[in-house]
Design a protein around this motif. Structure first.
Motif, short mmCIF file in Angstrom:
data_model
loop_
_atom_site.label_atom_id
_atom_site.label_comp_id
_atom_site.label_asym_id
_atom_site.label_seq_id
_atom_site.Cartn_x
_atom_site.Cartn_y
_atom_site.Cartn_z
N CYS A 131 0.87 -1.18 0.00
CA CYS A 131 0.00 0.00 0.00
C CYS A 131 0.90 1.23 0.00
O CYS A 131 1.82 1.34 0.83
N LYS A 133 0.25 4.13 0.88
CA LYS A 133 -0.03 5.06 1.99
C LYS A 133 0.48 4.52 3.32
O LYS A 133 1.22 5.19 4.03
N CYS A 134 0.07 3.31 3.67
CA CYS A 134 0.48 2.78 4.98
C CYS A 134 1.62 1.79 4.88
O CYS A 134 2.20 1.39 5.88
N CYS A 143 -5.78 -3.14 3.47
CA CYS A 143 -5.70 -2.15 4.54
C CYS A 143 -6.93 -1.27 4.42
O CYS A 143 -7.79 -1.50 3.58
N CYS A 145 -6.92 2.01 3.73
CA CYS A 145 -6.68 3.20 2.91
C CYS A 145 -7.56 3.16 1.66
O CYS A 145 -7.93 2.08 1.20
N ASN A 147 -7.45 3.24 -1.92
CA ASN A 147 -6.39 3.05 -2.92
C ASN A 147 -6.91 2.98 -4.35
O ASN A 147 -6.31 2.35 -5.21
ZN LIG Z 1 -2.89 1.26 3.30
#
Ligand SMILES: [Zn+2]
Ligand SMILES: [Zn+2]
Length: 167
Positions: A131, A133-134, A143, A145, A147
């Protein structure tokens, strides 16, 4: 990985070779994290006039990272080796010149292995990557987020590495 040419006698023009060498320094090997087993070589060297022809098989195991999720992947390398050597100037491009009584095949062996190292390694065919972002490894689960955008860029990342190419 030295061949002593003094081992060749009038009645000996072929010598069996069996080498094994640990490699700690991976700087010369693109994208290799570490060697998981020694580089082993089994083969022979044959003398014809001024030429020493080395042929055989190389085996080793290396650890690389998946290009998408960066997880370690074990890669087994098995390939053929062929190199001609001469201690006189043969004007042949493929023939390596050596001086003295010893031929060191390690450099040529190393070059052969470098050619065999895959350009891109995947932990699995449908690796989902990380991911953006995380940083979670999406192979282990989704996750939270959003995406949506990432899924598009991920496709282009796979395209960049030609991972979805028809074989
Ligand atoms: Zn994420
Ligand atoms: Zn992966």
């Amino acid at each position: 990985m030295l061949i002593n040419i003094k081992d060749f006698k009038a009645d000996v023009n072929k010598i069996s070779l069996n080498f094994s060498q640990n490699i700690q320094d991976v700087n010369d090997f693109p994208d290799v994290v570490k060697f998981l087993s020694p580089v082993s070589f089994t083969g022979k060297v044959e003398k014809t006039d001024d030429f020493y022809t080395v042929t055989g098989k190389i085996h080793t195991d290396v650890c690389m990272n998946c290009v998408l999720c960066l997880e370690p992947v074990d890669i087994s390398i098995d390939c053929d080796f062929f190199q001609k050597y001469a201690n006189v100037d043969t004007k042949e491009d493929e023939t390596e010149f050596f001086q003295g009584d010893c031929i060191d095949i390690f450099k040529a062996l190393k070059d052969t292995i470098i050619c065999e190292i895959p350009m891109k390694v995947l932990c699995r065919e449908d690796c989902k990557g990380l991911c953006p972002k995380c940083g979670k490894n999406l192979n282990l689960g989704d996750c939270t987020c959003d995406n949506t955008k990432y899924n598009e860029s991920f496709k282009s990342l796979r395209a960049m590495f030609n991972l979805d190419e028809e074989v």
